[in-house]
Design a protein around this motif. Structure first.
Motif, PDB file in Angstrom:
ATOM      1  N   ASN A   1     -32.007 -67.975  37.868  1.00 13.70           N
ATOM      2  CA  ASN A   1     -32.258 -66.541  37.971  1.00 13.70           C
ATOM      3  C   ASN A   1     -33.619 -66.154  37.404  1.00 13.70           C
ATOM      4  O   ASN A   1     -34.163 -66.835  36.529  1.00 13.70           O
ATOM      5  N   ILE A   2     -34.154 -65.061  37.901  1.00 11.77           N
ATOM      6  CA  ILE A   2     -35.262 -64.394  37.218  1.00 11.77           C
ATOM      7  C   ILE A   2     -34.681 -63.766  35.959  1.00 11.77           C
ATOM      8  O   ILE A   2     -33.695 -63.028  36.028  1.00 11.77           O
TER       9      ILE A   2
ATOM     10  N   ASP B   1     -28.423 -64.736  44.810  1.00 13.16           N
ATOM     11  CA  ASP B   1     -27.214 -64.485  44.044  1.00 13.16           C
ATOM     12  C   ASP B   1     -26.568 -63.175  44.507  1.00 13.16           C
ATOM     13  O   ASP B   1     -27.153 -62.093  44.346  1.00 13.16           O
ATOM     14  N   PRO B   2     -25.356 -63.232  45.081  1.00 13.16           N
ATOM     15  CA  PRO B   2     -24.700 -62.001  45.537  1.00 13.16           C
ATOM     16  C   PRO B   2     -24.475 -61.007  44.408  1.00 13.16           C
ATOM     17  O   PRO B   2     -24.542 -59.786  44.622  1.00 13.16           O
ATOM     18  N   ALA B   3     -24.223 -61.498  43.183  1.00 15.78           N
ATOM     19  CA  ALA B   3     -23.932 -60.612  42.064  1.00 15.78           C
ATOM     20  C   ALA B   3     -25.124 -59.746  41.689  1.00 15.78           C
ATOM     21  O   ALA B   3     -24.957 -58.654  41.133  1.00 15.78           O
TER      22      ALA B   3
ATOM     23  N   ARG C   1     -27.654 -63.773  52.057  1.00 18.51           N
ATOM     24  CA  ARG C   1     -28.920 -64.383  52.466  1.00 18.51           C
ATOM     25  C   ARG C   1     -29.921 -63.292  52.834  1.00 18.51           C
ATOM     26  O   ARG C   1     -29.597 -62.365  53.579  1.00 18.51           O
ATOM     27  N   ILE C   2     -31.124 -63.445  52.296  1.00 19.95           N
ATOM     28  CA  ILE C   2     -32.228 -62.541  52.610  1.00 19.95           C
ATOM     29  C   ILE C   2     -33.218 -63.339  53.454  1.00 19.95           C
ATOM     30  O   ILE C   2     -33.801 -64.311  52.981  1.00 19.95           O
TER      31      ILE C   2
ATOM     32  N   THR D   1     -37.973 -64.317  46.976  1.00 20.89           N
ATOM     33  CA  THR D   1     -36.938 -63.569  47.695  1.00 20.89           C
ATOM     34  C   THR D   1     -36.109 -62.729  46.740  1.00 20.89           C
ATOM     35  O   THR D   1     -35.816 -61.555  46.995  1.00 20.89           O
ATOM     36  N   GLN D   2     -35.711 -63.336  45.621  1.00 21.72           N
ATOM     37  CA  GLN D   2     -34.911 -62.625  44.620  1.00 21.72           C
ATOM     38  C   GLN D   2     -35.690 -61.445  44.053  1.00 21.72           C
ATOM     39  O   GLN D   2     -35.144 -60.350  43.852  1.00 21.72           O
ATOM     40  N   LEU D   3     -36.981 -61.643  43.799  1.00 25.43           N
ATOM     41  CA  LEU D   3     -37.820 -60.589  43.245  1.00 25.43           C
ATOM     42  C   LEU D   3     -37.890 -59.393  44.184  1.00 25.43           C
ATOM     43  O   LEU D   3     -37.866 -58.236  43.753  1.00 25.43           O
TER      44      LEU D   3
END
Length: 444
Positions: free
Chosen positions: A239-240, A400-402, A393-394, A200-202
């Motif tokens: 984190n990535i 991470d909002p930042a 949220r995705i 999701t982060q990616l």
């Protein structure tokens, strides 16, 4: 008759044999047969009266040294058992041969909630036993009512049993993955056991340039991300740290850079921000007091997975919508207290918790503009003092909002120098992944 010719015949014949390859091959092939004939001749020449010696079988009873018996009750060991579909603690203990009625009785009368005692399929239950099947303790990871990972532990201390559900102590480890897209990027990442949080982060890191779903067959993804371990078992992800995507012949890189101990963002190899983010922060001019990730919870006094960020601000400080959105939720929710959830598009939502009160007239379905007040900072719910807790949220997955939604600032000269030093090390990891056959990295 010329007798001199007869004298030369043996010499010619010998010369032909010596210089003939066929003759030598024939001689070599006949050697085994000559050996057999010799052996036969020798055997036939032996006296028939000589007989081989008679073999004798001797059986002797040997006495074993005395076996030192160790008291079974003093020997304890931990055993891990995978939780199967439909398993309960009682069923799993029975499969392990545990016959301790006092222990099983305490488990179901302990102060822990029934939901905490439910086992998840695929999880690992660790039990401390002895050879007599006596139980001394059990541990397993589960999620509490807030969806945060806790270590459920039931242990025998002296003659009594104790139960607890606290956040486990973890250690961070860099994890690397390299995949080649065959059908879809999400499928390739899932096949390589890349956690859904990382996937999701990616998808958000390069979202201002292209969608992850646009990757085609032959495109490649190389990742370096943090994994938090408990006793060697992956518990959650951080984190990535670095990512490289080869897409249609073009190369895209991103590196995480921490602005401080609580927040950071992603930058390209040139040190420029990759995402624009929202134009506004929800609390104007406030600092982030607690970042995304594993944090020490001030109320529960234990480590917890903090699924958002906290802004330090006084009671009554206005909370602003960071962009145009539709109000999804206006409600009071347990640990969140007064909470508002905004929907910005089909996949992105933001959550604002611990409000002292909502903005008058705000309700689900309302349309709000960027900068419009939606509520006021407070300390409702599980909170030690006034602050704003914000989540992004995705597709329902906290990120991470930042790094995904907040405005990304330009690095200063000193930060660019620090970024350059850090990215060089991570770039070396990406190069290593690039040089490894993808099929190897994908199966790792």
């Amino acid at each position: 008759m010329d007798y001199r010719k007869l004298l030369h015949l043996p010499q010619k014949w010998t010369h032909r044999v010596v210089n003939s390859h066929a003759a030598w091959l024939g001689a070599a092939a006949s050697l085994p047969f000559m050996g057999v004939l010799t052996a036969v001749a020798v055997t036939q020449g032996n006296s028939p009266d000589i007989k081989p010696p008679v073999q004798q079988h001797v059986v002797e009873a040997l006495s074993l040294p005395p076996l030192q018996q160790t008291a079974g009750n003093n020997v304890r060991y931990w055993r891990d058992e995978a939780v199967q579909r439909g398993d309960t603690i009682a069923r799993l203990l029975n499969r392990l041969g545990v016959r301790d009625s006092d222990a099983t009785g305490f488990i179901y009368s302990s102060p822990l909630s029934k939901n905490l005692l439910k086992l998840k399929t695929g999880a690992t239950l660790s039990v401390e036993l002895n050879d007599q099947g006596e139980l001394f303790g059990l541990r397993f990871l589960n999620d509490d009512e807030n969806g945060e990972s806790v270590l459920v532990a039931i242990e025998k201390v002296g003659d009594s049993w104790q139960a607890s559900a606290d956040a486990p102590q973890t250690e961070a480890m860099q994890t690397v993955r390299s995949v080649e897209v065959r059908t879809s990027a999400s499928g390739a990442l899932a096949q390589a056991d890349v956690p859904v949080e990382v996937r999701t982060q990616l998808g958000e890191i390069f979202s201002d340039q292209f969608e992850l779903s646009s990757l085609k067959r032959g495109d490649k993804i190389s990742l370096v991300y943090e994994t938090l371990l408990y006793n060697g078992t992956p518990l959650t992800t951080g984190n990535i740290l670095a990512v490289e995507i080869e897409r249609s012949g073009s190369n895209y890189q991103a590196y995480y850079f921490a602005h401080d101990s609580e927040s950071g963002a992603y930058y390209g190899a040139d040190g420029k921000p990759l995402k624009k983010g929202f134009n506004l922060q929800p609390v104007s001019g406030a600092r982030i007091s607690s970042g995304f990730g594993m944090r020490f919870h001030p109320v529960l006094h234990a480590l917890r997975m903090h699924q958002g960020i906290d802004y330090a601000a006084g009671t009554g400080t206005p909370i602003l919508a960071p962009s145009d959105a539709t109000v999804d939720t206006v409600a009071q929710q347990s640990g969140y207290g007064n909470v508002v959830i905004l929907r910005h598009n089909d996949k992105l939502t933001t959550l604002y918790a611990h409000m002292s009160r909502f903005e008058a007239g705000l309700k689900a379905g309302s349309k709000v503009k960027a900068g419009q007040v939606i509520g006021y900072v407070g300390s409702t719910g599980r909170s030690t003092g006034p602050h704003l807790h914000m989540e992004v949220r995705i597709n329902g997955q906290a990120v991470d909002p930042a790094t995904t939604a907040l405005p990304t600032r330009v690095l200063s000269d000193s930060e660019r120098l620090a970024f350059s030093r850090q990215s060089v090390k991570l770039a070396a990891n990406l190069k290593l992944l690039r040089d490894i056959p993808v099929s190897v990295a994908q199966l790792d």
